[in-house]
Design a protein around this motif. Sequence first.
Motif, PDB file in Angstrom:
ATOM      1  N   UNK A 706      81.153 -34.224  20.444  1.00 54.77           N
ATOM      2  CA  UNK A 706      80.815 -34.396  18.732  1.00 54.77           C
ATOM      3  C   UNK A 706      81.869 -35.018  18.013  1.00 54.77           C
ATOM      4  N   UNK A 707      83.198 -34.773  18.410  1.00 56.46           N
ATOM      5  CA  UNK A 707      84.411 -35.284  17.622  1.00 56.46           C
ATOM      6  C   UNK A 707      84.557 -36.570  18.179  1.00 56.46           C
ATOM      7  N   UNK A 708      84.348 -36.869  19.355  1.00 51.95           N
ATOM      8  CA  UNK A 708      84.504 -38.401  19.816  1.00 51.95           C
ATOM      9  C   UNK A 708      83.772 -39.299  19.166  1.00 51.95           C
ATOM     10  N   UNK A 709      82.423 -38.770  19.016  1.00 53.47           N
ATOM     11  CA  UNK A 709      81.422 -39.608  18.324  1.00 53.47           C
ATOM     12  C   UNK A 709      81.980 -39.855  16.789  1.00 53.47           C
ATOM     13  N   UNK A 710      82.774 -39.111  16.256  1.00 54.06           N
ATOM     14  CA  UNK A 710      83.363 -39.549  14.949  1.00 54.06           C
ATOM     15  C   UNK A 710      84.873 -39.944  14.738  1.00 54.06           C
ATOM     16  N   UNK A 711      85.201 -40.579  15.862  1.00 57.13           N
ATOM     17  CA  UNK A 711      86.423 -40.935  15.820  1.00 57.13           C
ATOM     18  C   UNK A 711      86.754 -42.287  16.675  1.00 57.13           C
ATOM     19  N   UNK A 712      87.881 -43.000  16.308  1.00 60.79           N
ATOM     20  CA  UNK A 712      88.169 -44.333  17.142  1.00 60.79           C
ATOM     21  C   UNK A 712      89.637 -44.494  16.829  1.00 60.79           C
ATOM     22  N   UNK A 713      89.970 -44.760  17.815  1.00 58.57           N
ATOM     23  CA  UNK A 713      91.832 -45.280  18.050  1.00 58.57           C
ATOM     24  C   UNK A 713      92.497 -44.194  17.593  1.00 58.57           C
ATOM     25  N   UNK A 714      92.044 -42.993  18.385  1.00 58.05           N
ATOM     26  CA  UNK A 714      92.924 -41.645  17.988  1.00 58.05           C
ATOM     27  C   UNK A 714      93.472 -41.057  19.157  1.00 58.05           C
ATOM     28  N   UNK A 715      94.375 -39.987  18.802  1.00 54.17           N
ATOM     29  CA  UNK A 715      94.698 -39.005  19.912  1.00 54.17           C
ATOM     30  C   UNK A 715      94.192 -37.615  19.785  1.00 54.17           C
ATOM     31  N   UNK A 716      93.709 -37.082  20.869  1.00 53.05           N
ATOM     32  CA  UNK A 716      92.913 -35.748  20.562  1.00 53.05           C
ATOM     33  C   UNK A 716      94.113 -34.884  21.616  1.00 53.05           C
ATOM     34  N   UNK A 717      94.382 -33.742  20.852  1.00 54.48           N
ATOM     35  CA  UNK A 717      95.490 -32.849  21.478  1.00 54.48           C
ATOM     36  C   UNK A 717      94.765 -31.576  21.537  1.00 54.48           C
ATOM     37  N   UNK A 718      94.761 -30.961  22.876  1.00 57.01           N
ATOM     38  CA  UNK A 718      94.354 -29.624  23.062  1.00 57.01           C
ATOM     39  C   UNK A 718      95.477 -28.625  23.253  1.00 57.01           C
ATOM     40  N   UNK A 719      95.488 -27.648  22.438  1.00 55.17           N
ATOM     41  CA  UNK A 719      96.528 -26.516  22.659  1.00 55.17           C
ATOM     42  C   UNK A 719      95.627 -25.043  22.770  1.00 55.17           C
ATOM     43  N   UNK A 720      96.337 -24.189  23.421  1.00 56.69           N
ATOM     44  CA  UNK A 720      95.879 -22.696  23.455  1.00 56.69           C
ATOM     45  C   UNK A 720      96.749 -21.925  23.502  1.00 56.69           C
ATOM     46  N   UNK A 721      96.733 -20.408  23.013  1.00 60.33           N
ATOM     47  CA  UNK A 721      97.544 -19.510  23.125  1.00 60.33           C
ATOM     48  C   UNK A 721      96.518 -17.912  22.921  1.00 60.33           C
ATOM     49  N   UNK A 722      97.508 -17.032  23.342  1.00 57.73           N
ATOM     50  CA  UNK A 722      96.550 -15.852  23.376  1.00 57.73           C
ATOM     51  C   UNK A 722      97.377 -14.913  22.063  1.00 57.73           C
ATOM     52  N   UNK A 723      96.656 -14.394  21.316  1.00 52.99           N
ATOM     53  CA  UNK A 723      97.095 -13.511  20.156  1.00 52.99           C
ATOM     54  C   UNK A 723      96.515 -12.336  20.303  1.00 52.99           C
ATOM     55  N   UNK A 724      97.376 -11.252  19.982  1.00 52.46           N
ATOM     56  CA  UNK A 724      96.970  -9.766  19.960  1.00 52.46           C
ATOM     57  C   UNK A 724      96.823  -9.535  18.497  1.00 52.46           C
ATOM     58  N   UNK A 725      95.404  -9.057  18.054  1.00 49.50           N
ATOM     59  CA  UNK A 725      95.107  -8.492  16.764  1.00 49.50           C
ATOM     60  C   UNK A 725      94.273  -7.446  16.793  1.00 49.50           C
TER      61      UNK A 725
END
Length: 959
Positions: A706-725
């Motif tokens: 869905x994000x790619x359909x709304x983007x052009x000439x861009x960079x998509x970065x994916x990050x992940x982390x574990x948080x204790x709440x």
Amino acid sequence: MNASNIFTSHANVADTQTDEISTEIKETLTLLKQFYDVSIVKFIDFREVYSKQLITCNDKESVENELLSYQKRCTQEKLYLFEDTFFDDVSNNTHKLIRFYAQYPIYSVTNKLIGVVLMADLAPKTLIGSQKDQFISFAQLLQTQLNKNSDSVSNQSTKPAKKNYGEKYIHVFSLAPVAFLIALVLCSFTALLLYTIEKKELQSNYNQQTQQLRKTLFNALERFDNQGLYISQKDLVIAGFLQSQNNHTKEQLNNLVQSQVSQNLTYKGYVVFDSEYNQLALWSKNNFDLAAYGFTNWLEKFNKRANKQAVEVFTVADTAFLISEIKIKQGSIYTLTAFDLSKFLKAVIGKLNTENYNVFIATPQFTLGKKGEVNPSIIKNSISALSSRFPPTWRLHVQPMNKIVRPQITKYSLIRLGLISFCVFAFVYYFLRLPRRLHSEIKQKNQLILNREELFSSSLDALPHGFAIFNSHEFPVITNNAFNLLFAQVNKQNSQLSYSQLISIAQQHNIINHYHEHHKLDDDRNQLIDIGFTDGKWITVLQRHTDFNGFVCYFRDDTEAHQKECLLADVLEKSKQTNQLKEKFVTRLSRQLKTPLSSLKSLVEISKDPISFNEFKNNVGNISDACDQLESVIQQLVNINKSEIGKLKLQAKNVNLNQMINNNMSILAKEVENKRIVLKNNITPELTVASDEKLISQLVIQLVTEVLDSSNNTTLSINAQIKNESKRNYLHLDFSLSNLIDSSNFITELKSISGDDITRFIDDKDVSLELKFFISIFKMLGGKAITVCSNANKSTISLSMLVNIATKQGKDNEQEVPSSSLTNNDLVKASLVTNKHQNTLLLVDDDPLVEIVIRAMLKNENIKIDYARSAIEAMLMVSQNSYDIILMDIVMPELSGTDAMLKIKKHSDNLKTKIIAHTSTPDTGSKYVNQGFDDMLLKPVKQGVLINQITRILKDKSL
């Protein structure tokens, strides 16, 4: 008068009444034909006196034969209101023209059947409940018209003729001498009364004019004296100055004089003298010379005047000289004021209401008006008064522009009174001279008209729907109560409105929010109109134009039907959206399949040639990656189907997030090639959690797509982390990109719920189906919150979901967790629970008590029961759900159970659904089976019979 004449007279009266009733019956049948838009209406009088019929078709002879057959069938089976669909054997065998027939009995005052009224049409029709009530109202109108003659005949036969004692007085008053005297007395009384009223009116008008003239004179005199007082006030100021000053200069006195008089436009000059004729102060205009007016020896003349007063006024031309003597302690001083009389007069009348009056000042030397000096003879018919500030020879006159004439009766008034008196005399004399027979005839005719009008109005008011007849100018001629209530808010402040004005005002005041005219029907004479009211009411209007250039409107309340149509349209739209969502998923997944398939094809080409063992090991790893990608894509299709039927479950295992994201990026590689989009995986290789890898993968792929359909000439970065709440572990997946375009409906809706608690997300919220499916998977994974942040050229979408820390168990050690058991608590380990297949039953009945009974009987059975209170609601539910059994009531409003069964079997794609007739009419089951039902149950059904019947049908259905 002999007996034969009496007999002839009664016969003529009876013939007249018969003709009138025949005419009324014909008019009622015409209205009935027009109201229902049928080809045939007929009244059959068993006494063969008033039978009438209106038939508009080509083959009248065949139609009359069919009508006779229908009527005989109704009489034999004692049916009075029915449709031809109940008599298929009659219609299909011998009758081929009439496809609709209905009749109703007519009774006399003694409750004896005297005839029937019927209507028929060449096209099939259906009468709903309200239309049947309207048909009965028309029949009752005919019954009232017929019994009116019976009432009059019975009254004549049972009651002895009473002598009308009033007839002798009518006879006496109709005599010529008596009528002449009565008319003459009334004429004289009228003339005297009018003469007295007119005389009093003239006297009142004269008094009012005289009073107004006096009031104007008093006001003018008051202004006149005030102006004189104003002139003398300056002398007091001068005297006060002289008394208060022991020493003063001539310059000081001159300045004081100038300040007192120079601002007044009416003054020409002002002089202060002492008793020795010494000039103390002088002010004058440039063109004013005191000596020129002959006042060189004025002081001597002033002292020698015979009637000595403190103030004297002399006039020369239009200039007035006011001489005043002021006594002070040093002696006496004298002042002489020269002022313009014309301006003085204008100052007097300047603020008076003298629109209808002229004001004059009369002196012995001249008479002065507003426009200057006038001849004294022109101030006739005026009133005057003396001033207390000026000489007694001066008078103030007020003259009305229109002469005030004393009240008197003119010749014209006398002639007018004479004509009115003569008209009164002629009318009274003519009325008293009317013959006795004419009085009775007028009374009888008027009574017939009133009775007929009252009868017609009451019959129209009995109709449950709105009815109105409009003339050629669109103004209502006849309306009923239902119409008046429909537009009561509009007519509250407007007594008479045309049809166009009625609709326009209702739209302006937001009473009507929808008005649509359909194409005209039947040679541009009939038209259908839809009207929607703000309060939810929906009216269908049938507008029929008549031969007198007017039109008739039938306002039919179709609110319930319209609501059901809207509901059905909404359901169809949602179904259409669901199909579009599925199509979109299939298209997307087909694109995602290209990447692993291309890899496999390349490996197949490489494997055709001999390869070494190391190359074989490398190819095996590539094949494994391609298979994982294929499995991820195929699993999305599986999950879509499982989520719709509620069987989607979690399979908890250790998930390496870095490897999973890399696999997803490989799947999406083909989609980003043409958009110059760079995908970056910033997740550490060792980050591993315990969750459902396939669902997380599907969640990531759907969001990134869905994000790619709304983007052009861009960079998509994916990050992940574990948080204790709060002693729980949450996985935070962050998707950061630049140049995000908000044209995607998915991204816009995702922003609208940003920051909300996803556990409180309502499934039936008005959002797209894509977002609902995304949220359902997110909630299954223990989703807590979705956050969308945008600043400058960078946007971040964060997903927070509940996970467990990865254990040291092997990769194949997987556990399934039912989606229904997953809450915001920690993910638990559970075994797969398989539910036994549950049969479904739809109960259709307009009596809610039946639902309670059936649910109680089947509470221990593995059957899911849905309930519909009408046939239309049942058809709607069948179009959206699949049922094993439908228990259908037969007699229901709007649409019968038989018709509903035929429509369901015609349009439903589920051929295994069994429909059982559920009726209280004792009959053999073969009748309903022949009509199309699979079986029949008789009300009230016993629990054992119901369970055995349903068990047998389900058993046969499974074979």
